[in-house]
Design a protein around this motif. Structure first.
Motif, PDB file in Angstrom:
ATOM      1  N   GLU A  46       0.719  -0.895   0.045  1.00 10.88           N
ATOM      2  CA  GLU A  46      -0.141  -0.162   0.089  1.00 10.88           C
ATOM      3  C   GLU A  46       0.946   1.404  -0.457  1.00 10.88           C
ATOM      4  OE1 GLU A  46      -2.518  -0.241   3.701  1.00 10.88           O
ATOM      5  OE2 GLU A  46      -0.543   0.640   4.785  1.00 10.88           O
ATOM      6  N   PHE A  47      -0.222   2.381  -0.353  1.00  9.94           N
ATOM      7  CA  PHE A  47       0.847   4.092  -0.706  1.00  9.94           C
ATOM      8  C   PHE A  47       0.753   4.122   0.824  1.00  9.94           C
ATOM      9  CE2 PHE A  47       1.524   8.056  -2.101  1.00  9.94           C
ATOM     10  CZ  PHE A  47       0.935   8.770  -0.931  1.00  9.94           C
ATOM     11  N   VAL A  48       2.235   4.949   0.942  1.00  4.82           N
ATOM     12  CA  VAL A  48       2.432   5.445   2.301  1.00  4.82           C
ATOM     13  C   VAL A  48       2.576   7.175   1.706  1.00  4.82           C
ATOM     14  CG1 VAL A  48       4.339   5.652   4.434  1.00  4.82           C
ATOM     15  CG2 VAL A  48       3.698   3.598   3.435  1.00  4.82           C
ATOM     16  N   ALA A  49       3.110   7.384   1.346  1.00  4.01           N
ATOM     17  CA  ALA A  49       3.918   8.431   1.080  1.00  4.01           C
ATOM     18  C   ALA A  49       4.454   9.358   0.582  1.00  4.01           C
ATOM     19  CB  ALA A  49       4.921   9.626   2.145  1.00  4.01           C
ATOM     20  N   VAL A  50       4.505  10.588  -0.774  1.00  5.58           N
ATOM     21  CA  VAL A  50       5.463  10.474  -1.459  1.00  5.58           C
ATOM     22  C   VAL A  50       5.001  12.063  -1.846  1.00  5.58           C
ATOM     23  CG1 VAL A  50       3.220  11.287  -2.666  1.00  5.58           C
ATOM     24  CG2 VAL A  50       4.616  11.441  -4.380  1.00  5.58           C
ATOM     25  N   ILE A  51       6.340  11.770  -2.582  1.00  6.60           N
ATOM     26  CA  ILE A  51       7.300  14.048  -3.147  1.00  6.60           C
ATOM     27  C   ILE A  51       7.502  14.378  -3.809  1.00  6.60           C
ATOM     28  CG2 ILE A  51       9.427  12.872  -2.334  1.00  6.60           C
ATOM     29  CD1 ILE A  51       9.713  15.872  -0.724  1.00  6.60           C
ATOM     30  N   ILE A  58       3.818  17.320  -1.390  1.00  6.70           N
ATOM     31  CA  ILE A  58       3.239  15.733  -0.739  1.00  6.70           C
ATOM     32  C   ILE A  58       1.895  15.710  -0.217  1.00  6.70           C
ATOM     33  CG2 ILE A  58       4.064  14.988   1.926  1.00  6.70           C
ATOM     34  CD1 ILE A  58       6.924  17.414   1.597  1.00  6.70           C
ATOM     35  N   LYS A  59       2.117  13.848  -0.289  1.00  8.46           N
ATOM     36  CA  LYS A  59       0.790  12.549   0.104  1.00  8.46           C
ATOM     37  C   LYS A  59       1.081  12.303   1.210  1.00  8.46           C
ATOM     38  CE  LYS A  59      -1.688  14.642  -5.009  1.00  8.46           C
ATOM     39  NZ  LYS A  59      -2.210  13.890  -5.474  1.00  8.46           N
ATOM     40  N   TYR A  60      -0.267  12.269   1.599  1.00  6.36           N
ATOM     41  CA  TYR A  60       0.389  10.963   2.519  1.00  6.36           C
ATOM     42  C   TYR A  60      -0.677   9.869   2.784  1.00  6.36           C
ATOM     43  CZ  TYR A  60       4.238  13.799   4.391  1.00  6.36           C
ATOM     44  OH  TYR A  60       5.228  14.598   4.770  1.00  6.36           O
ATOM     45  N   ALA A  61      -0.544   8.787   2.985  1.00  7.00           N
ATOM     46  CA  ALA A  61      -1.742   7.893   2.998  1.00  7.00           C
ATOM     47  C   ALA A  61      -2.793   8.061   4.448  1.00  7.00           C
ATOM     48  CB  ALA A  61      -1.735   6.750   3.152  1.00  7.00           C
ATOM     49  N   VAL A  64      -1.071   7.738   8.446  1.00  5.72           N
ATOM     50  CA  VAL A  64      -0.064   8.096   8.530  1.00  5.72           C
ATOM     51  C   VAL A  64       0.421   9.331   8.437  1.00  5.72           C
ATOM     52  CG1 VAL A  64       1.251   6.010   7.819  1.00  5.72           C
ATOM     53  CG2 VAL A  64       1.091   8.069   6.109  1.00  5.72           C
ATOM     54  N   ASN A  65      -0.615   9.787   8.031  1.00  5.32           N
ATOM     55  CA  ASN A  65      -1.221  11.240   8.191  1.00  5.32           C
ATOM     56  C   ASN A  65      -0.727  12.169   9.362  1.00  5.32           C
ATOM     57  OD1 ASN A  65      -0.919  13.896   6.797  1.00  5.32           O
ATOM     58  ND2 ASN A  65      -3.133  14.196   6.749  1.00  5.32           N
ATOM     59  N   GLY A  66       0.129  13.164   9.991  1.00  8.07           N
ATOM     60  CA  GLY A  66       0.025  13.585  11.170  1.00  8.07           C
ATOM     61  C   GLY A  66       1.243  12.821  12.108  1.00  8.07           C
ATOM     62  N   ARG A  67       1.863  11.257  11.656  1.00  7.25           N
ATOM     63  CA  ARG A  67       2.606  10.831  12.384  1.00  7.25           C
ATOM     64  C   ARG A  67       4.285  10.716  11.723  1.00  7.25           C
ATOM     65  NH1 ARG A  67       1.792   5.699  13.174  1.00  7.25           N
ATOM     66  NH2 ARG A  67       0.538   5.862  11.294  1.00  7.25           N
ATOM     67  N   PHE A  68       3.530  10.763  10.351  1.00  7.44           N
ATOM     68  CA  PHE A  68       5.002  10.159   8.824  1.00  7.44           C
ATOM     69  C   PHE A  68       5.087  12.084   8.837  1.00  7.44           C
ATOM     70  CE2 PHE A  68       4.207   5.295   8.558  1.00  7.44           C
ATOM     71  CZ  PHE A  68       4.452   5.335   9.464  1.00  7.44           C
ATOM     72  N   THR A  69       6.736  11.525   7.916  1.00  7.51           N
ATOM     73  CA  THR A  69       7.044  13.164   7.313  1.00  7.51           C
ATOM     74  C   THR A  69       8.121  11.932   6.386  1.00  7.51           C
ATOM     75  OG1 THR A  69       6.918  14.300   8.899  1.00  7.51           O
ATOM     76  CG2 THR A  69       8.444  15.014   7.550  1.00  7.51           C
ATOM     77  N   MET A  83       9.187   8.865  10.749  1.00  7.41           N
ATOM     78  CA  MET A  83       8.779   7.860  11.152  1.00  7.41           C
ATOM     79  C   MET A  83       7.849   7.692  12.763  1.00  7.41           C
ATOM     80  SD  MET A  83       7.923   4.810   9.196  1.00  7.41           S
ATOM     81  CE  MET A  83       9.807   3.733   9.718  1.00  7.41           C
ATOM     82  N   ASN A  84       7.035   8.929  13.227  1.00 10.01           N
ATOM     83  CA  ASN A  84       6.743   9.294  14.617  1.00 10.01           C
ATOM     84  C   ASN A  84       5.449   8.123  15.337  1.00 10.01           C
ATOM     85  OD1 ASN A  84       9.631  10.425  14.890  1.00 10.01           O
ATOM     86  ND2 ASN A  84       8.385  12.490  14.470  1.00 10.01           N
ATOM     87  N   ASN A  85       5.229   8.610  16.818  1.00  9.74           N
ATOM     88  CA  ASN A  85       4.376   7.924  17.220  1.00  9.74           C
ATOM     89  C   ASN A  85       4.555   6.548  16.330  1.00  9.74           C
ATOM     90  OD1 ASN A  85       2.602   7.224  18.534  1.00  9.74           O
ATOM     91  ND2 ASN A  85       1.338   8.596  17.639  1.00  9.74           N
ATOM     92  N   LEU A  86       4.783   5.410  15.937  1.00 11.24           N
ATOM     93  CA  LEU A  86       4.683   4.493  15.600  1.00 11.24           C
ATOM     94  C   LEU A  86       4.053   3.344  16.669  1.00 11.24           C
ATOM     95  CD1 LEU A  86       8.083   3.349  14.533  1.00 11.24           C
ATOM     96  CD2 LEU A  86       6.948   3.908  12.706  1.00 11.24           C
ATOM     97  N   LYS A  87       3.221   2.172  15.503  1.00 16.84           N
ATOM     98  CA  LYS A  87       1.959   1.838  16.312  1.00 16.84           C
ATOM     99  C   LYS A  87       1.792  -0.049  15.568  1.00 16.84           C
ATOM    100  CE  LYS A  87      -1.357   5.603  15.325  1.00 16.84           C
ATOM    101  NZ  LYS A  87      -2.854   6.237  15.295  1.00 16.84           N
ATOM    102  N   PRO A  88       2.029  -0.429  16.655  1.00 16.15           N
ATOM    103  CA  PRO A  88       1.787  -2.012  15.688  1.00 16.15           C
ATOM    104  C   PRO A  88       1.161  -2.144  14.532  1.00 16.15           C
ATOM    105  CG  PRO A  88       1.137  -2.005  18.451  1.00 16.15           C
ATOM    106  CD  PRO A  88       0.996  -0.849  17.878  1.00 16.15           C
ATOM    107  N   GLU A  89       0.318  -1.866  14.209  1.00 13.24           N
ATOM    108  CA  GLU A  89      -0.311  -2.051  12.727  1.00 13.24           C
ATOM    109  C   GLU A  89       0.577  -0.866  11.467  1.00 13.24           C
ATOM    110  OE1 GLU A  89      -1.793  -0.369  15.435  1.00 13.24           O
ATOM    111  OE2 GLU A  89      -2.985   1.592  15.142  1.00 13.24           O
ATOM    112  N   ASP A  90       1.707  -0.169  12.031  1.00 16.41           N
ATOM    113  CA  ASP A  90       2.578  -0.051  10.535  1.00 16.41           C
ATOM    114  C   ASP A  90       3.805  -0.818  10.420  1.00 16.41           C
ATOM    115  OD1 ASP A  90       2.308   3.467  13.130  1.00 16.41           O
ATOM    116  OD2 ASP A  90       1.722   2.491  10.855  1.00 16.41           O
ATOM    117  N   THR A  91       3.613  -2.317  10.969  1.00 12.24           N
ATOM    118  CA  THR A  91       4.700  -3.111  11.233  1.00 12.24           C
ATOM    119  C   THR A  91       4.710  -3.817   9.771  1.00 12.24           C
ATOM    120  OG1 THR A  91       4.797  -4.332  13.745  1.00 12.24           O
ATOM    121  CG2 THR A  91       5.308  -5.878  11.416  1.00 12.24           C
TER     122      THR A  91
END
Length: 121
Positions: A46-51, A58-61, A64-69, A83-91
């Motif tokens: 799946e898509f995460v981010a693009v620059i 810049i676009k985010y899925a 992850v929006n607000g947590r990833f840069t 990647m900040n404030n990582l969650k188990p579902e980011d695995t």
């Protein structure tokens, strides 16, 4: 032929941070629109981010929006994913790629080996 090399993954506790790096070698002098994608076990990539090439778009899925840069490095065609404030579902295994189109977010090149990110709860 484009060659993609990702690095920076690892094991982190929930709430932690990681910074992924991607280097693309391709046609000299050409700057690419770059994206990050991820694939969790048993799921589709799946898509995460693009620059964009200039960094102005810049676009985010949503997950992850607000947590990833995503950002571009000083070296041509080097891209980072903070990647900040990582969650188990980011695995997932995280991949970078050249993106053909900012609307369709279609990856262009053959995939690299990716970098594994594991977030423990």
């Amino acid at each position: 032929q484009l060659v993609l090399v990702e690095s920076g993954g690892g094991l982190v506790q929930a709430g932690g941070s990681l910074r992924l790096s991607c280097a693309v070698s391709g046609i000299p002098g050409v700057t690419y629109t770059m994206g990050w994608f991820r694939q969790a076990p048993g799921k589709e990539r799946e898509f995460v981010a693009v620059i964009s090439r200039s960094g102005s778009i810049i676009k985010y899925a949503d997950p992850v929006n607000g947590r990833f840069t995503i950002s571009r490095g000083d070296a041509k065609n080097t891209v980072y994913l903070q990647m900040n404030n990582l969650k188990p579902e980011d695995t997932a295994t995280y991949y970078c790629n050249v993106v053909e189109n900012l609307q369709t977010l279609t990856p262009y090149a053959s995939w690299g080996q990716g970098t594994q990110v594991t977030v423990s709860s």
